[in-house]
Design an enzyme around this catalytic site. Structure first.
Site, PDB file in Angstrom:
ATOM      1  N   SER A 102     -36.139  12.760 -29.851  1.00 48.85           N
ATOM      2  CA  SER A 102     -35.835  11.290 -30.364  1.00 48.85           C
ATOM      3  C   SER A 102     -35.496  10.980 -32.038  1.00 48.85           C
ATOM      4  CB  SER A 102     -36.853  10.523 -29.929  1.00 48.85           C
ATOM      5  OG  SER A 102     -36.685   9.294 -30.264  1.00 48.85           O
ATOM      6  N   ASP A 241     -31.175   5.831 -33.097  1.00 47.67           N
ATOM      7  CA  ASP A 241     -31.897   7.024 -33.278  1.00 47.67           C
ATOM      8  C   ASP A 241     -31.037   8.282 -32.741  1.00 47.67           C
ATOM      9  OD1 ASP A 241     -32.644   6.396 -30.775  1.00 47.67           O
ATOM     10  OD2 ASP A 241     -34.711   6.982 -31.216  1.00 47.67           O
ATOM     11  N   ASP A 243     -31.410   9.884 -30.041  1.00 49.18           N
ATOM     12  CA  ASP A 243     -31.168  10.004 -28.579  1.00 49.18           C
ATOM     13  C   ASP A 243     -30.779   8.497 -28.005  1.00 49.18           C
ATOM     14  OD1 ASP A 243     -33.720   8.737 -28.672  1.00 49.18           O
ATOM     15  OD2 ASP A 243     -34.499   9.644 -26.594  1.00 49.18           O
ATOM     16  N   ASP A 245     -32.191   5.682 -27.902  1.00 49.34           N
ATOM     17  CA  ASP A 245     -32.918   4.581 -27.260  1.00 49.34           C
ATOM     18  C   ASP A 245     -33.396   3.748 -28.180  1.00 49.34           C
ATOM     19  OD1 ASP A 245     -34.901   6.274 -28.473  1.00 49.34           O
ATOM     20  OD2 ASP A 245     -36.027   6.543 -26.408  1.00 49.34           O
TER      21      ASP A 245
END
Length: 445
Positions: A102, A241, A243, A245
């Site tokens: 993440s 960010d 990833d 999400d």
């Protein structure tokens, strides 16, 4: 349920090369997951990743373990976490696996799982996988081994899905948007979505090299985005960010718009459209200003523990359809099953287009109270939250706030950090009080 050995609040995460993020462990994890998931019928698993250099190594290890358990893997390549959740649903796969840490630096990585319906694995399934990890690895017969394939149109499928969440009657024509993709998984997705909907798009953070993910860019560091929005005279900026999400936005003045404000905008718009089902969910970290603004609109509000999985659990318990963390995880169940930065951003842009209002104007009905967050690193074997001096420090700060603010201490679910949050009416006072508690935590660490 007994304490889990490997799974945290968002899968398994750590520094690459150190336990548990090693090739041998991840291979065993793939096998253990395959043993558990194969019991449920389907024999296909979707595997996506972000842009970290270690993703190549870890996806190979995962695929080998899954194949040994008799499951086939379908690779998406670099793809946002919510895209993997979406593809898992549309392919009717038994599960989806994302290789990502993440918002963490490139030298960290992690593994998280999605169920067949695109939601995160239930605790009991994660516990079953951990139980298999303690058993010796055994390979299925050669004729039963899994295979590997690639979903060549994964990006196009997800781009079209994102666009489908934006009303056909609206357009982004005339908007200048700066998109910061954090050199992460949205780098080839978000700019195309925005351009195809009519926006003029300026990009930063779209040149991943395997080691620059989240580095001085993206949702956790919007300084470059703020400067670029002002320099380009853009209407707004969007920061994702690593990833994809999370979403943090920036208005035309360069002011940050966080997850609390985004939740306020989309909840108010859903209320106006008659599409808000019940209330909305925030977290213990959500700003008091959000709660007060929602109260003025007559929208019920509930706080969950920090972590998007807990936000979703609370939403499901209450039968509500919308929730968010102030860090930028925004979940809109009418659109998707998990936090999705691109989809959340499109709902804000739809509100702007529908009401002919700027991002600044949409935020004007909500006033954030000063809130200071200090992260303190601690040794894993100690627990500063149980320290008497820390508890006394918190009590003294609460006395000084005199009911006109909040104090929250909690352990991070993904890093060895104590997060100290103080909220109140005066920024300087809040800053001083947060640092006072942080000093006590450091002394106890």
């Amino acid at each position: 349920m007994s304490e889990r050995k490997y799974f945290g609040t968002d899968g398994i995460r750590g520094k690459v090369g150190s336990s548990p993020i090693t090739p041998d462990f991840v291979l065993k994890l793939g096998w253990a997951a395959g043993k558990v998931l194969a019991r449920h019928g389907s024999r296909k698993i979707i595997i996506g990743k972000d842009t970290r250099i270690s993703g190549y190594m870890l996806e190979s290890a995962l695929e080998a373990g899954l194949a040994a358990a008799g499951l086939s893997a379908a690779f998406t390549g670099p793809m946002p976490t919510p895209a993997v959740a979406y593809l898992t649903r549309t392919f009717r796969a038994e599960a989806g696996i994302v290789i990502s840490a993440s918002h963490n630096p490139y030298y960290d990585n992690g593994i998280k799982f999605f169920s067949i319906d695109g939601t995160k694995l239930p605790d009991e399934v994660e516990a079953a996988i951990e139980a298999e990890l303690d058993k010796p690895l055994t390979c299925v017969e050669s004729a039963e081994l899994g295979k590997a394939s690639r979903i060549v149109d994964a990006a196009g499928r997800y781009i079209e899905f994102c666009k489908s969440t934006f009303p056909n009657a609206l357009s982004l024509s005339g908007l200048k948007i700066v998109a910061d993709c954090a050199n992460g998984a949205t780098y080839h997705i978000a700019p195309n979505v925005l351009r195809e909907l009519g926006a003029e798009v300026i990009t930063i953070g779209t040149s991943p090299d395997g080691m620059n993910i989240n580095k001085e860019c993206g949702a956790t560091d919007v300084r470059a985005l703020q400067a670029r929005v002002v320099a380009e005279n853009a209407d707004l900026g969007m920061a994702f960010d690593g990833d994809g999400d999370r979403l943090i936005m920036v208005d035309h003045r360069g002011d940050k718009v966080d997850g609390d404000q985004i939740l306020y905008i989309v909840a108010r718009e859903a209320l106006r459209q008659g599409k808000l089902h019940g209330g909305v969910v925030g977290t213990l970290m959500s700003n008091m200003g959000l709660e007060l603004a929602l109260k003025q609109l007559g929208i019920p509000f509930a706080r969950a523990k920090v972590g998007d999985r807990y936000v979703l659990e609370t939403m499901q318990e209450k039968g509500w359809r919308m929730g968010a963390e102030n860090s930028g995880h925004v979940i809109i169940l009418d659109q998707t099953t998990t936090g999705d930065g691109i989809v959340a951003g499109l709902q804000v842009l739809a509100a702007m287009a529908r009401n002919h209002m700027s991002l600044t104007d949409l935020c004007s009905g909500m006033t954030l109270l000063p809130q200071v967050l200090v992260n303190v690193r601690f040794a894993g074997q100690c627990d500063p939250l149980q320290d008497t001096a820390v508890q006394h420090s918190c009590a003294e700060v609460e006395r000084q706030l005199a009911g006109r603010g909040r104090v929250l201490l909690r352990k991070s679910g993904t890093e060895p950090l104590i997060r100290v949050m103080v909220e109140g009416e005066d920024l300087q006072q809040v800053t001083d009080l947060a640092n006072t508690i942080a000093d006590a935590v450091k002394a106890a660490s």
